[in-house]
Design a protein around this motif. Structure first.
Motif, PDB file in Angstrom:
ATOM      1  N   LYS A 238      54.603  74.592  68.557  1.00 20.19           N
ATOM      2  CA  LYS A 238      53.935  73.908  69.870  1.00 20.19           C
ATOM      3  C   LYS A 238      55.708  73.702  71.246  1.00 20.19           C
ATOM      4  O   LYS A 238      55.623  74.395  72.253  1.00 20.19           O
ATOM      5  N   GLU A 252      51.292  85.792  68.368  1.00 20.21           N
ATOM      6  CA  GLU A 252      50.100  85.239  68.644  1.00 20.21           C
ATOM      7  C   GLU A 252      49.238  86.293  67.981  1.00 20.21           C
ATOM      8  O   GLU A 252      48.630  86.262  67.224  1.00 20.21           O
ATOM      9  N   ASP A 258      46.484  81.204  66.669  1.00 16.88           N
ATOM     10  CA  ASP A 258      47.007  79.960  67.802  1.00 16.88           C
ATOM     11  C   ASP A 258      47.498  78.738  66.951  1.00 16.88           C
ATOM     12  O   ASP A 258      47.031  78.011  67.405  1.00 16.88           O
ATOM     13  N   SER A 261      47.980  75.724  68.253  1.00 16.78           N
ATOM     14  CA  SER A 261      46.318  74.321  68.599  1.00 16.78           C
ATOM     15  C   SER A 261      46.043  73.408  67.196  1.00 16.78           C
ATOM     16  O   SER A 261      44.973  73.224  67.220  1.00 16.78           O
ATOM     17  N   ARG A 262      46.609  74.291  66.369  1.00 21.73           N
ATOM     18  CA  ARG A 262      46.630  73.348  65.207  1.00 21.73           C
ATOM     19  C   ARG A 262      47.251  71.752  65.159  1.00 21.73           C
ATOM     20  O   ARG A 262      48.791  71.994  66.178  1.00 21.73           O
ATOM     21  N   LYS A 263      47.061  70.579  64.767  1.00 22.97           N
ATOM     22  CA  LYS A 263      47.580  69.649  64.314  1.00 22.97           C
ATOM     23  C   LYS A 263      48.407  69.423  62.944  1.00 22.97           C
ATOM     24  O   LYS A 263      47.497  69.696  61.811  1.00 22.97           O
TER      25      LYS A 263
END
Length: 266
Positions: A238, A252, A258, A261-263
């Motif tokens: 991020k 990417e 991506d 978009s991952r936590k």
């Protein structure tokens, strides 16, 4: 001239040795057993990337972990290694290639784990011990060397944009086409090579001039930039997307993931 002959001989000897070692294991081994529960516990406790995956993705990640460990020997040198060490090495290998269903590390047969930093002669005592990881060449072709301490630190500190093992596996991916040059030809479509090199050169200059938040080691050359940028991409996606949106977009595309978009994190 004599030095060049010796160097050429060592390189050839290394490739011959690698060929015969790989030939002994000519058949690629695929997992047939269920993923062990204690292995899953290690992943859940140590690898935030794994925790960020969906249930279906986790099953595929587990399979790739098993496949890697069936086809690559992990050996402790002057240190005892445990299940966690093995899982962390395998996770480091799988994270960058998870976007590629059929990827195999055909250019690696063993990972040597040293207890701490070492020098270029692999000594763990004395001066000039500044190496945390390297991909072998010549007589060491097909071998990766990692510091045990650096391996574990790479997964313990999730905010420093550094992961030595992932860094070295990205070098190995880069090396599939024969050279470690910062251009992952095995992952990148040909038409993107020149724009990628132009972009790398611009980013190298930013690092060298102290105008970047990236690890200064990434300013060494194109190959190191690619590995350092990849560490950043997988550890702080991020932040990378916010500070270096063009670089994030390129990576990417290279890794087909991506990451932003991952936590990540616990």
């Amino acid at each position: 001239m004599t030095f060049l002959y010796v160097l050429f001989f060592l390189i050839v000897l290394g490739f011959i040795g690698f060929y015969f070692k790989r030939k002994k294991q000519s058949k690629w081994i695929l997992p047939t057993e269920p993923f062990p529960e204690d292995w899953k516990n290690v992943l859940n406790n140590t690898v935030s990337y794994y925790r960020s995956l969906s249930s279906e993705e986790q099953k595929r990640f587990e399979y790739k972990i098993q496949e890697f460990l069936l086809n690559c020997k992990i050996t402790g040198i002057k240190t005892a290694i445990d299940l966690t060490d093995k899982i962390l090495v395998a996770a480091s290998a799988i994270i960058p290639i998870f976007g590629f269903e059929d990827w195999k590390y055909i250019n690696l047969y063993e990972v040597l784990i040293y207890p701490t930093l070492f020098n270029e002669g692999f000594a763990t005592e004395g001066e000039n011990r500044s190496v945390a990881g390297m991909v072998g060449n010549g007589p060491m072709e097909g071998v990766m060397i990692l510091s045990q301490k650096a391996l574990k630190l790479g997964f313990q500190n999730e905010t420093d944009k550094k992961n030595t093992a992932i860094h070295e596996f990205v070098h190995l991916i880069d090396k599939i086409d024969g050279t470690v040059d910062g251009v992952p030809a095995s992952l990148m479509e040909r038409q993107y090579t020149i724009p990628w090199l132009d972009f790398i050169n611009k980013k190298l200059l930013e690092i060298q001039e102290g105008k970047s938040d990236m690890n200064p080691y990434g300013g060494t050359n194109q190959a190191e930039f690619f590995s350092v940028a990849s560490e950043y991409f997988f550890e702080r996606p991020k932040l990378l997307k916010r500070k270096h949106p063009e670089l994030y977009k390129l990576l990417e595309g290279v890794f087909k993931q991506d990451m932003a978009s991952r936590k990540l994190g616990k």
